[in-house]
Design a protein around this motif. Structure first.
Motif, short mmCIF file in Angstrom:
data_model
loop_
_atom_site.label_atom_id
_atom_site.label_comp_id
_atom_site.label_asym_id
_atom_site.label_seq_id
_atom_site.Cartn_x
_atom_site.Cartn_y
_atom_site.Cartn_z
N TYR A 176 42.73 10.58 6.03
CA TYR A 176 41.91 11.75 5.78
C TYR A 176 42.69 13.04 6.04
O TYR A 176 43.77 13.04 6.62
CB TYR A 176 40.66 11.73 6.68
N LYS A 251 40.95 10.85 1.29
CA LYS A 251 39.74 11.66 1.23
C LYS A 251 39.92 12.94 2.03
O LYS A 251 40.63 12.96 3.03
CB LYS A 251 38.55 10.88 1.80
N ILE A 253 37.88 15.54 4.27
CA ILE A 253 36.64 15.55 5.04
C ILE A 253 35.98 16.92 4.90
O ILE A 253 36.51 17.93 5.37
CB ILE A 253 36.91 15.24 6.52
N GLN A 254 34.85 16.95 4.27
CA GLN A 254 34.09 18.18 4.10
C GLN A 254 32.84 18.20 4.96
O GLN A 254 32.31 19.27 5.27
CB GLN A 254 33.69 18.36 2.63
N THR A 255 32.35 17.03 5.33
CA THR A 255 31.12 16.93 6.10
C THR A 255 31.38 17.28 7.55
O THR A 255 32.32 16.78 8.17
CB THR A 255 30.54 15.50 6.03
N LYS A 256 30.55 18.14 8.09
CA LYS A 256 30.69 18.53 9.49
C LYS A 256 30.35 17.36 10.40
O LYS A 256 29.33 16.71 10.24
CB LYS A 256 29.78 19.72 9.80
N ALA A 258 32.01 14.45 10.75
CA ALA A 258 32.13 13.12 10.15
C ALA A 258 32.63 12.09 11.13
O ALA A 258 32.32 10.92 11.03
CB ALA A 258 33.08 13.20 8.95
N SER A 260 32.21 12.55 14.55
CA SER A 260 31.58 12.78 15.84
C SER A 260 30.95 11.48 16.34
O SER A 260 30.34 10.73 15.60
CB SER A 260 30.51 13.87 15.74
#
Length: 270
Positions: A176, A251, A253-256, A258, A260
């Protein structure tokens, strides 16, 4: 008679210690507990707990059966959650730590994945000055393949040169990058000094390291080695989306949050 001899030796030891101790006896804190009362009015000297180097170890304290002490350091907490962080150029001290962490996590669990965050300029500084050798990166890459748990790689900040190669060595499908990271492909720099013959020998070694690096990247990206060698002949910057197209990562990573997760040490305290 034996007890009197022990008391005399204790008194003599105390006097010798005071001779080298500039602090007067009256100022010594009672918490040190160097003297403890025993039977009768005699006093027996009890040696303090000693740590390595001769420093007195702090007394452990307990509250309701739980040990009270300083919290673990941050790298230990990350390691406890199977996180390895490379945040410096790949010099021998960094390589030693990363390999030790990977081997430890391998024997702790052979199935749980290891997450490796990479924010490194590789074997050079941010200004391009060579500070390490490609063999440092090769050692980490070999251990990443040697350990049984899958190693997931995440680029943040920068992944230059040898660090980009390590980024590509993560498990396929789990490589990532954060959206604002920068990935750089380049060729190794020679640090050869001395006579012409020595420089020529070192140049051949640098070319071999370049070939090995490009072959590792080509294998991870699914490209021919000659294509990667041509791309690495000059500096090649890749933005995260371009790195996905190149096959270096899988990929962005755009999601906050991801990755966590609740830290494992917090669960152990409950």
């Amino acid at each position: 008679m034996k007890f009197q001899v022990l008391a005399f030796v204790a008194l003599l030891s105390t006097q010798v210690a005071e001779a080298f101790n500039p602090t007067p006896r009256s100022s010594v804190s009672a918490s040190n507990k160097l003297w403890t009362p025993s039977a009768g009015k005699q006093k027996v000297w009890t040696p303090p707990h000693m740590a390595s180097g001769g420093a007195e170890r702090a007394q452990e304290q307990y509250y309701d059966g739980a040990r009270i002490g300083p919290p673990p350091d941050l790298p230990s907490l990350l390691l406890h959650n199977r996180i390895v962080y490379i945040g410096m150029p790949l010099v021998p001290a960094v390589t030693e730590l990363i390999i030790a962490e990977l081997l430890y996590l391998n024997y702790e669990s052979t199935s749980d994945p290891i997450t490796m965050y990479i924010n490194s300029s590789g074997t050079t500084t941010a200004t391009g000055q060579a500070v390490g050798f490609e063999t440092e990166a090769f050692a980490i890459a070999d251990v990443m393949k040697y350990v049984r748990p899958p190693v997931h790689t995440v680029a943040l900040g920068q992944a230059f040169g040898a660090a980009a190669m390590l980024l590509s060595q993560g498990k396929r499908g789990h490589r990532y990058s954060l959206p604002n990271a920068t990935i750089l492909l380049n060729q190794p720099k020679s640090q050869a000094r001395g006579q012409a013959t020595d420089i020529a020998i070192k140049a051949r070694e640098v070319m071999q390291n370049r070939k090995t690096t490009c072959e590792l990247i080509a294998s991870a990206c699914g490209k021919r080695p000659d294509i990667v060698m041509e791309d690495c002949s000059r500096v090649k910057y890749l933005q995260p989306e371009e790195a996905v197209e190149y096959g270096l990562i899988d990929k962005v990573i755009q999601t906050k949050g991801a990755f966590s997760a609740k830290p494992a040490f917090l669960g152990a305290l409950e």
